[in-house]
Every structure is written in C-alpha cells, then in structure tokens.
Design a protein around this motif. Structure first.
Motif, PDB file in Angstrom:
ATOM      1  N   GLY A 191       0.844  -1.198   0.000  1.00  0.00           N
ATOM      2  CA  GLY A 191       0.000   0.000   0.000  1.00  0.00           C
ATOM      3  C   GLY A 191       0.873   1.239   0.000  1.00  0.00           C
ATOM      4  N   THR A 192       0.688   2.103   0.996  1.00  0.00           N
ATOM      5  CA  THR A 192       1.483   3.337   1.076  1.00  0.00           C
ATOM      6  C   THR A 192       2.800   3.138   1.818  1.00  0.00           C
ATOM      7  OG1 THR A 192       0.516   4.108   3.166  1.00  0.00           O
ATOM      8  CG2 THR A 192      -0.633   4.729   1.114  1.00  0.00           C
ATOM      9  N   MET A 193       3.000   1.958   2.405  1.00  0.00           N
ATOM     10  CA  MET A 193       4.216   1.697   3.176  1.00  0.00           C
ATOM     11  C   MET A 193       5.369   1.304   2.246  1.00  0.00           C
ATOM     12  SD  MET A 193       4.870  -0.910   6.365  1.00  0.00           S
ATOM     13  CE  MET A 193       4.570  -2.402   5.434  1.00  0.00           C
ATOM     14  N   VAL A 194       6.535   1.910   2.507  1.00  0.00           N
ATOM     15  CA  VAL A 194       7.759   1.595   1.769  1.00  0.00           C
ATOM     16  C   VAL A 194       8.871   1.370   2.781  1.00  0.00           C
ATOM     17  CG1 VAL A 194       9.482   2.452   0.124  1.00  0.00           C
ATOM     18  CG2 VAL A 194       7.073   3.040  -0.185  1.00  0.00           C
ATOM     19  N   MET A 195       9.650   0.291   2.606  1.00  0.00           N
ATOM     20  CA  MET A 195      10.828   0.027   3.436  1.00  0.00           C
ATOM     21  C   MET A 195      11.971  -0.334   2.508  1.00  0.00           C
ATOM     22  SD  MET A 195       9.385  -2.195   6.569  1.00  0.00           S
ATOM     23  CE  MET A 195       8.095  -1.624   7.627  1.00  0.00           C
ATOM     24  N   ARG A 196      13.172   0.183   2.859  1.00  0.00           N
ATOM     25  CA  ARG A 196      14.342  -0.078   2.015  1.00  0.00           C
ATOM     26  C   ARG A 196      15.545  -0.447   2.882  1.00  0.00           C
ATOM     27  NH1 ARG A 196      12.948   5.048  -0.681  1.00  0.00           N
ATOM     28  NH2 ARG A 196      14.573   5.952   0.595  1.00  0.00           N
ATOM     29  N   GLY A 197      16.385  -1.306   2.332  1.00  0.00           N
ATOM     30  CA  GLY A 197      17.621  -1.677   2.995  1.00  0.00           C
ATOM     31  C   GLY A 197      18.438  -2.592   2.104  1.00  0.00           C
ATOM     32  N   TYR A 226       0.346 -13.996   9.080  1.00  0.00           N
ATOM     33  CA  TYR A 226       0.897 -12.684   9.424  1.00  0.00           C
ATOM     34  C   TYR A 226       2.375 -12.622   9.052  1.00  0.00           C
ATOM     35  CZ  TYR A 226      -3.316 -11.665  12.079  1.00  0.00           C
ATOM     36  OH  TYR A 226      -4.610 -11.438  12.445  1.00  0.00           O
ATOM     37  N   GLN A 227       2.764 -11.513   8.459  1.00  0.00           N
ATOM     38  CA  GLN A 227       4.148 -11.331   8.049  1.00  0.00           C
ATOM     39  C   GLN A 227       4.894 -10.456   9.042  1.00  0.00           C
ATOM     40  OE1 GLN A 227       3.366  -9.672   4.185  1.00  0.00           O
ATOM     41  NE2 GLN A 227       3.477 -11.672   3.190  1.00  0.00           N
ATOM     42  N   SER A 228       6.155 -10.798   9.248  1.00  0.00           N
ATOM     43  CA  SER A 228       7.036  -9.985  10.082  1.00  0.00           C
ATOM     44  C   SER A 228       8.403 -10.015   9.430  1.00  0.00           C
ATOM     45  CB  SER A 228       7.102 -10.527  11.511  1.00  0.00           C
ATOM     46  OG  SER A 228       7.643 -11.830  11.509  1.00  0.00           O
ATOM     47  N   GLY A 229       9.256  -9.080   9.834  1.00  0.00           N
ATOM     48  CA  GLY A 229      10.558  -9.064   9.197  1.00  0.00           C
ATOM     49  C   GLY A 229      11.534  -8.104   9.824  1.00  0.00           C
ATOM     50  N   VAL A 230      12.736  -8.151   9.269  1.00  0.00           N
ATOM     51  CA  VAL A 230      13.840  -7.307   9.697  1.00  0.00           C
ATOM     52  C   VAL A 230      14.451  -6.686   8.448  1.00  0.00           C
ATOM     53  CG1 VAL A 230      16.118  -7.301  10.778  1.00  0.00           C
ATOM     54  CG2 VAL A 230      14.312  -8.760  11.699  1.00  0.00           C
ATOM     55  N   ILE A 231      14.774  -5.397   8.541  1.00  0.00           N
ATOM     56  CA  ILE A 231      15.426  -4.696   7.444  1.00  0.00           C
ATOM     57  C   ILE A 231      16.749  -4.164   7.960  1.00  0.00           C
ATOM     58  CG2 ILE A 231      15.263  -2.779   5.813  1.00  0.00           C
ATOM     59  CD1 ILE A 231      12.103  -3.225   6.504  1.00  0.00           C
ATOM     60  N   LEU A 232      17.813  -4.492   7.248  1.00  0.00           N
ATOM     61  CA  LEU A 232      19.153  -4.037   7.612  1.00  0.00           C
ATOM     62  C   LEU A 232      19.708  -3.188   6.477  1.00  0.00           C
ATOM     63  CD1 LEU A 232      20.472  -7.392   9.082  1.00  0.00           C
ATOM     64  CD2 LEU A 232      19.625  -5.409  10.353  1.00  0.00           C
ATOM     65  N   PRO A 233      20.474  -2.140   6.810  1.00  0.00           N
ATOM     66  CA  PRO A 233      20.971  -1.223   5.785  1.00  0.00           C
ATOM     67  C   PRO A 233      22.294  -1.676   5.172  1.00  0.00           C
ATOM     68  CG  PRO A 233      21.617  -0.433   7.927  1.00  0.00           C
ATOM     69  CD  PRO A 233      20.797  -1.683   8.160  1.00  0.00           C
ATOM     70  N   GLU A 234      22.694  -0.928   4.161  1.00  0.00           N
ATOM     71  CA  GLU A 234      24.035  -1.064   3.610  1.00  0.00           C
ATOM     72  C   GLU A 234      25.016  -0.537   4.654  1.00  0.00           C
ATOM     73  OE1 GLU A 234      24.393   0.844  -0.208  1.00  0.00           O
ATOM     74  OE2 GLU A 234      22.364   0.246  -0.748  1.00  0.00           O
ATOM     75  N   PRO A 235      26.293  -0.916   4.572  1.00  0.00           N
ATOM     76  CA  PRO A 235      27.277  -0.393   5.527  1.00  0.00           C
ATOM     77  C   PRO A 235      27.291   1.141   5.529  1.00  0.00           C
ATOM     78  CG  PRO A 235      28.231  -2.166   4.223  1.00  0.00           C
ATOM     79  CD  PRO A 235      26.885  -1.859   3.626  1.00  0.00           C
ATOM     80  N   ASN A 236      27.383   1.718   6.717  1.00  0.00           N
ATOM     81  CA  ASN A 236      27.439   3.175   6.921  1.00  0.00           C
ATOM     82  C   ASN A 236      26.177   3.913   6.487  1.00  0.00           C
ATOM     83  OD1 ASN A 236      30.131   3.006   7.939  1.00  0.00           O
ATOM     84  ND2 ASN A 236      30.807   2.783   5.813  1.00  0.00           N
ATOM     85  N   LYS A 237      25.064   3.204   6.410  1.00  0.00           N
ATOM     86  CA  LYS A 237      23.774   3.818   6.088  1.00  0.00           C
ATOM     87  C   LYS A 237      22.747   3.322   7.098  1.00  0.00           C
ATOM     88  CE  LYS A 237      24.495   4.656   1.232  1.00  0.00           C
ATOM     89  NZ  LYS A 237      23.912   4.601  -0.100  1.00  0.00           N
ATOM     90  N   ARG A 238      21.512   3.825   6.964  1.00  0.00           N
ATOM     91  CA  ARG A 238      20.415   3.358   7.808  1.00  0.00           C
ATOM     92  C   ARG A 238      19.306   2.807   6.924  1.00  0.00           C
ATOM     93  NH1 ARG A 238      19.175   8.305  11.803  1.00  0.00           N
ATOM     94  NH2 ARG A 238      19.222   9.424   9.838  1.00  0.00           N
ATOM     95  N   ALA A 239      18.579   1.827   7.461  1.00  0.00           N
ATOM     96  CA  ALA A 239      17.399   1.301   6.774  1.00  0.00           C
ATOM     97  C   ALA A 239      16.316   2.386   6.816  1.00  0.00           C
ATOM     98  CB  ALA A 239      16.922   0.026   7.448  1.00  0.00           C
ATOM     99  N   PHE A 240      15.350   2.322   5.908  1.00  0.00           N
ATOM    100  CA  PHE A 240      14.370   3.393   5.717  1.00  0.00           C
ATOM    101  C   PHE A 240      12.953   2.842   5.766  1.00  0.00           C
ATOM    102  CE2 PHE A 240      11.595   5.699   2.766  1.00  0.00           C
ATOM    103  CZ  PHE A 240      11.720   6.993   3.222  1.00  0.00           C
ATOM    104  N   PHE A 241      12.036   3.663   6.318  1.00  0.00           N
ATOM    105  CA  PHE A 241      10.614   3.328   6.410  1.00  0.00           C
ATOM    106  C   PHE A 241       9.806   4.590   6.118  1.00  0.00           C
ATOM    107  CE2 PHE A 241       7.124   4.126   9.383  1.00  0.00           C
ATOM    108  CZ  PHE A 241       6.191   3.199   8.942  1.00  0.00           C
ATOM    109  N   ARG A 242       8.681   4.444   5.402  1.00  0.00           N
ATOM    110  CA  ARG A 242       7.764   5.574   5.157  1.00  0.00           C
ATOM    111  C   ARG A 242       6.359   5.011   4.986  1.00  0.00           C
ATOM    112  NH1 ARG A 242       7.901  11.022   2.980  1.00  0.00           N
ATOM    113  NH2 ARG A 242       6.099  11.420   1.683  1.00  0.00           N
ATOM    114  N   PHE A 268       2.646  11.992   6.299  1.00  0.00           N
ATOM    115  CA  PHE A 268       3.447  10.780   6.193  1.00  0.00           C
ATOM    116  C   PHE A 268       4.361  10.681   7.394  1.00  0.00           C
ATOM    117  CE2 PHE A 268       2.171  11.411   1.864  1.00  0.00           C
ATOM    118  CZ  PHE A 268       2.093  10.136   1.326  1.00  0.00           C
ATOM    119  N   MET A 269       4.563   9.462   7.881  1.00  0.00           N
ATOM    120  CA  MET A 269       5.593   9.179   8.878  1.00  0.00           C
ATOM    121  C   MET A 269       6.729   8.514   8.126  1.00  0.00           C
ATOM    122  SD  MET A 269       4.803  10.318  11.822  1.00  0.00           S
ATOM    123  CE  MET A 269       6.069   9.553  12.821  1.00  0.00           C
ATOM    124  N   GLU A 270       7.930   8.877   8.533  1.00  0.00           N
ATOM    125  CA  GLU A 270       9.109   8.362   7.879  1.00  0.00           C
ATOM    126  C   GLU A 270      10.147   8.096   8.956  1.00  0.00           C
ATOM    127  OE1 GLU A 270      10.281  10.379   4.123  1.00  0.00           O
ATOM    128  OE2 GLU A 270      11.982  11.043   5.335  1.00  0.00           O
TER     129      GLU A 270
END
Length: 184
Positions: free
Chosen positions: A58-64, A76-92, A101-103
C-alpha cells in the motif's frame, strides 16, 4: 509546584500530537518486494532478500540492503530490514485520513504485521511530513510506531551492548499545527 504542573501539562500537550496512525488499508494490501537476490525456505517460511531490497505494501515503503521476511501459520508477516554499511534502513507510510506521512531511519528496522508495529532500532530517527513539509522530527535509540494503539514512543537510552548511535537522550522538534482560518 504549580509551575512544574503547568510545565508538565504543556509538555504532555506538546507530545500528544505525536500520536500517529498509519494508513489502515495497508494491512490488507499484498506485500511486494524487489531485490537483487532471494533465498526462500518454504519449510521455515522465511525469505531473505538482499541487494537494494525494497518492500512496498500500500502506502508503506521500506528499504535496505537486506530484508528478511517470515510468515506465521496464521499468515501474518514480520521481518527485519538491515541497511548497507554506513547507512540506515528506511521506512515511510501515509497516515490515516490526512495528507501526512511518517518516515523513519535506523540501523535496524523490525516490523510485526500481526501487532501492526514498526520498531526503529539504534540511531533511530522519525519524521512527520504534512504534505511535503517536514514538521516533527524525533531521535532516540528505540522508536516504536504502534498503529493499533495509535502511539509513537521513543526511548533515548544508549544501547546496552555498547554500540554507538544514541546520546542517551530523546530529542524532538514538534511544530504546532496551524489553526484553520475562521470564517469572516
């Protein structure tokens, strides 16, 4: 004592608008994930996506760099998002019923579809946008975005494992809402 009580009330009133309700329709949408690689274990119901992974629902986006998805027996789905080195994972995600929007970003993002909750862990930052305008910005070590309870909570405590990423204090900039113009 009276000035302390007034200050406490003012602080509470400043924090109440931080309550955030995600777009409720997103819970019923399919989850789409794109990445460079996928390893899926059907027996354990685990999928690991690596390389520029992007999850949308839907409107939710997560990146890593890595998204690990699990599905329980009830679907039900659950999960973990990990970033690239020296970055942070993202949610919106869009907020329910308005143009907000929350980000957020963190060194680790965990989401729980059953309890409709997102956790931003280590070097966590949450931002609220009204339209395209950044309004509220909060940082801490742990930020929990609980859609069912309609609450955003922040813990500023430094990580117990000694990792860096938090000063041990919650920091927030909360912009007051503009009042609607009264009819003349």
């Amino acid at each position: 004592m009276t000035s302390f009580a007034s200050f406490s009330l003012a602080l509470l009133m400043a924090v109440v608008p931080v309550a955030a309700s995600a777009e409720k329709a997103d819970r019923e949408k399919p989850t789409n994930i794109e990445a460079d690689n996928l390893v899926h274990d059907e027996l354990k119901q685990v999928s690991i996506f690596t390389g520029r992974a992007v999850l949308t629902r839907g409107t939710m986006v997560m990146r890593g760099a890595r998204i690990e998805m699990r599905e329980d027996a009830d679907g039900y789905q659950s999960g973990v998002i990990l970033p690239e080195p020296n970055k942070r994972a993202f949610f919106r995600q869009k907020r329910e019923g308005n143009d907000e929007f929350m980000e957020g970003e963190a060194l680790r993002i965990e989401f729980d579809g059953k309890n409709d909750r997102i956790k931003l862990i280590n070097s966590a930052e949450a931002r609220r946008y009204r339209g395209a305008v950044l309004t509220d910005q909060m940082t801490g070590n742990l930020i929990i975005y609980d859609n069912l309870a309609d609450v955003l909570s922040i813990d500023g405590q430094a990580a117990k494992d000694g990792s860096s990423g938090s000063s041990g204090r919650v920091k927030a900039v909360l912009v007051p809402r503009k009042k609607a113009l009264e009819p003349q």
